[in-house]
Design a protein around this motif. Structure first.
Motif, PDB file in Angstrom:
ATOM      1  N   ILE A   1      25.900  17.000  18.063  1.00  0.00           N
ATOM      2  CA  ILE A   1      25.204  18.053  18.797  1.00  0.00           C
ATOM      3  C   ILE A   1      24.394  18.849  17.777  1.00  0.00           C
ATOM      4  N   ASP A   2      23.074  18.926  17.993  1.00  0.00           N
ATOM      5  CA  ASP A   2      22.210  19.780  17.185  1.00  0.00           C
ATOM      6  C   ASP A   2      22.009  21.072  17.966  1.00  0.00           C
ATOM      7  N   ILE A   3      22.428  22.185  17.386  1.00  0.00           N
ATOM      8  CA  ILE A   3      22.268  23.500  18.000  1.00  0.00           C
ATOM      9  C   ILE A   3      21.059  24.137  17.325  1.00  0.00           C
ATOM     10  N   LEU A   4      20.030  24.453  18.114  1.00  0.00           N
ATOM     11  CA  LEU A   4      18.723  24.844  17.563  1.00  0.00           C
ATOM     12  C   LEU A   4      18.281  26.216  18.056  1.00  0.00           C
ATOM     13  N   GLU A   5      17.975  27.109  17.124  1.00  0.00           N
ATOM     14  CA  GLU A   5      17.372  28.391  17.482  1.00  0.00           C
ATOM     15  C   GLU A   5      15.951  28.413  16.927  1.00  0.00           C
ATOM     16  N   TYR A   6      14.975  28.390  17.814  1.00  0.00           N
ATOM     17  CA  TYR A   6      13.573  28.431  17.391  1.00  0.00           C
ATOM     18  C   TYR A   6      13.213  29.878  17.054  1.00  0.00           C
ATOM     19  N   VAL A   7      12.868  30.095  15.786  1.00  0.00           N
ATOM     20  CA  VAL A   7      12.412  31.400  15.334  1.00  0.00           C
ATOM     21  C   VAL A   7      10.907  31.494  15.560  1.00  0.00           C
ATOM     22  N   GLU A   8      10.222  30.357  15.314  1.00  0.00           N
ATOM     23  CA  GLU A   8       8.773  30.261  15.522  1.00  0.00           C
ATOM     24  C   GLU A   8       8.463  28.893  16.115  1.00  0.00           C
ATOM     25  N   PRO A   9       7.838  28.742  17.220  1.00  0.00           N
ATOM     26  CA  PRO A   9       7.547  29.823  18.160  1.00  0.00           C
ATOM     27  C   PRO A   9       8.847  30.287  18.830  1.00  0.00           C
ATOM     28  N   LYS A  10       8.852  31.521  19.257  1.00  0.00           N
ATOM     29  CA  LYS A  10      10.027  32.075  19.930  1.00  0.00           C
ATOM     30  C   LYS A  10      10.204  31.355  21.262  1.00  0.00           C
ATOM     31  N   SER A  11      11.421  30.959  21.552  1.00  0.00           N
ATOM     32  CA  SER A  11      11.716  30.197  22.768  1.00  0.00           C
ATOM     33  C   SER A  11      11.678  31.059  24.023  1.00  0.00           C
ATOM     34  N   ASN A  12      11.316  30.423  25.113  1.00  0.00           N
ATOM     35  CA  ASN A  12      11.444  31.022  26.439  1.00  0.00           C
ATOM     36  C   ASN A  12      12.657  30.422  27.115  1.00  0.00           C
ATOM     37  N   LYS A  13      13.276  31.180  27.980  1.00  0.00           N
ATOM     38  CA  LYS A  13      14.453  30.683  28.690  1.00  0.00           C
ATOM     39  C   LYS A  13      14.035  29.759  29.829  1.00  0.00           C
ATOM     40  N   ALA A  14      14.585  28.552  29.820  1.00  0.00           N
ATOM     41  CA  ALA A  14      14.389  27.613  30.922  1.00  0.00           C
ATOM     42  C   ALA A  14      15.519  27.818  31.916  1.00  0.00           C
ATOM     43  N   ASN A  15      15.244  27.614  33.159  1.00  0.00           N
ATOM     44  CA  ASN A  15      16.271  27.728  34.192  1.00  0.00           C
ATOM     45  C   ASN A  15      16.323  26.431  34.972  1.00  0.00           C
ATOM     46  N   TYR A  16      17.318  25.619  34.682  1.00  0.00           N
ATOM     47  CA  TYR A  16      17.493  24.351  35.369  1.00  0.00           C
ATOM     48  C   TYR A  16      18.842  24.339  36.057  1.00  0.00           C
ATOM     49  N   SER A  17      18.842  23.948  37.301  1.00  0.00           N
ATOM     50  CA  SER A  17      20.103  23.633  37.949  1.00  0.00           C
ATOM     51  C   SER A  17      20.188  22.112  37.965  1.00  0.00           C
ATOM     52  N   ASN A  18      21.368  21.589  38.106  1.00  0.00           N
ATOM     53  CA  ASN A  18      21.570  20.148  38.028  1.00  0.00           C
ATOM     54  C   ASN A  18      20.780  19.368  39.077  1.00  0.00           C
ATOM     55  N   ASP A  19      20.363  20.015  40.156  1.00  0.00           N
ATOM     56  CA  ASP A  19      19.650  19.293  41.218  1.00  0.00           C
ATOM     57  C   ASP A  19      18.136  19.249  40.999  1.00  0.00           C
ATOM     58  N   GLN A  20      17.635  19.828  39.911  1.00  0.00           N
ATOM     59  CA  GLN A  20      16.195  19.859  39.673  1.00  0.00           C
ATOM     60  C   GLN A  20      15.750  18.636  38.872  1.00  0.00           C
ATOM     61  N   ILE A  21      14.588  18.093  39.236  1.00  0.00           N
ATOM     62  CA  ILE A  21      14.021  16.959  38.518  1.00  0.00           C
ATOM     63  C   ILE A  21      13.751  17.364  37.075  1.00  0.00           C
ATOM     64  N   SER A  22      14.123  16.538  36.161  1.00  0.00           N
ATOM     65  CA  SER A  22      14.038  16.654  34.705  1.00  0.00           C
ATOM     66  C   SER A  22      15.174  17.486  34.112  1.00  0.00           C
ATOM     67  N   ALA A  23      16.036  18.040  34.940  1.00  0.00           N
ATOM     68  CA  ALA A  23      17.201  18.737  34.404  1.00  0.00           C
ATOM     69  C   ALA A  23      18.138  17.707  33.782  1.00  0.00           C
ATOM     70  N   MET A  24      18.734  18.058  32.680  1.00  0.00           N
ATOM     71  CA  MET A  24      19.702  17.187  32.015  1.00  0.00           C
ATOM     72  C   MET A  24      20.973  17.981  31.789  1.00  0.00           C
ATOM     73  N   HIS A  25      22.049  17.261  31.572  1.00  0.00           N
ATOM     74  CA  HIS A  25      23.286  17.915  31.179  1.00  0.00           C
ATOM     75  C   HIS A  25      24.023  17.038  30.188  1.00  0.00           C
ATOM     76  N   MET A  26      24.925  17.642  29.444  1.00  0.00           N
ATOM     77  CA  MET A  26      25.774  16.911  28.521  1.00  0.00           C
ATOM     78  C   MET A  26      27.175  16.933  29.104  1.00  0.00           C
ATOM     79  N   CYS A  27      27.825  15.786  29.064  1.00  0.00           N
ATOM     80  CA  CYS A  27      29.141  15.639  29.663  1.00  0.00           C
ATOM     81  C   CYS A  27      30.172  15.323  28.585  1.00  0.00           C
ATOM     82  N   PHE A  28      31.248  16.085  28.558  1.00  0.00           N
ATOM     83  CA  PHE A  28      32.355  15.864  27.627  1.00  0.00           C
ATOM     84  C   PHE A  28      33.431  15.050  28.328  1.00  0.00           C
ATOM     85  N   GLU A  29      33.859  13.972  27.691  1.00  0.00           N
ATOM     86  CA  GLU A  29      34.908  13.124  28.256  1.00  0.00           C
ATOM     87  C   GLU A  29      36.268  13.674  27.853  1.00  0.00           C
TER      88      GLU A  29
END
Length: 160
Positions: free
Chosen positions: A70-98
């Protein structure tokens, strides 16, 4: 290891863009029980070009799980905008832990202050599946709202 153009059979990592690297390190270390492997910063115009950006500076940490990083990334430049995805939206992804036991895993989530999005379930015949009965699932999010899942796999959901 031989690598061919058609050899898309192994995932190296998943990258998660976060608002606060330190806060997210604490969350993912508590969630996985693993410590980050390293923490660093990368950027500049050459790195930015790989992402179609003019310039970039990224603070990051790597967390190595048994089968994926898992790469945890904080963009300092350019500053990130918050994305809002629910699992039912097209192009939304999720990570699943077994996990082995969905109830024990949900109890672990709650112990670190994370509430599932809804009640966990174990698939039964009435759920419309043709196979995979007994598979447990639960969904939750990280501190920035990244969609995450737990699965206790059975049948075709289990690795061979």
């Amino acid at each position: 290891m031989t690598n061919t153009l058609s050899g898309f059979s192994m995932v190296n990592h998943v990258g998660i863009t976060v608002s606060n690297l330190e806060k997210s390190i604490i969350f993912y270390e508590a969630l996985t029980g693993k410590k980050i492997a390293n923490k660093d910063e990368i950027g500049g115009k050459r790195m930015a070009q790989t992402q179609g950006l003019d310039d970039t500076r990224i603070k990051y940490a790597n967390l190595h799980l048994d089968n994926i990083n898992i790469d945890i990334l904080e963009y300092v430049e350019p500053k990130s905008n918050k994305a809002n995805y629910s699992n039912d939206q097209i192009s939304a992804m999720h990570m699943c832990f077994e996990v082995d036991d969905i109830e024990a895993a949900v109890a672990r989530l709650k112990a670190i202050g994370v509430e599932p999005d809804g009640a966990p379930i174990v698939f039964e015949e009435q759920d419309g599946l043709k196979s995979g009965f007994g598979t447990g699932v639960a969904y939750f999010t990280d501190p920035d709202g990244t969609n995450l899942e737990l699965i206790a796999p059975k049948g075709p959901f289990a690795r061979g």
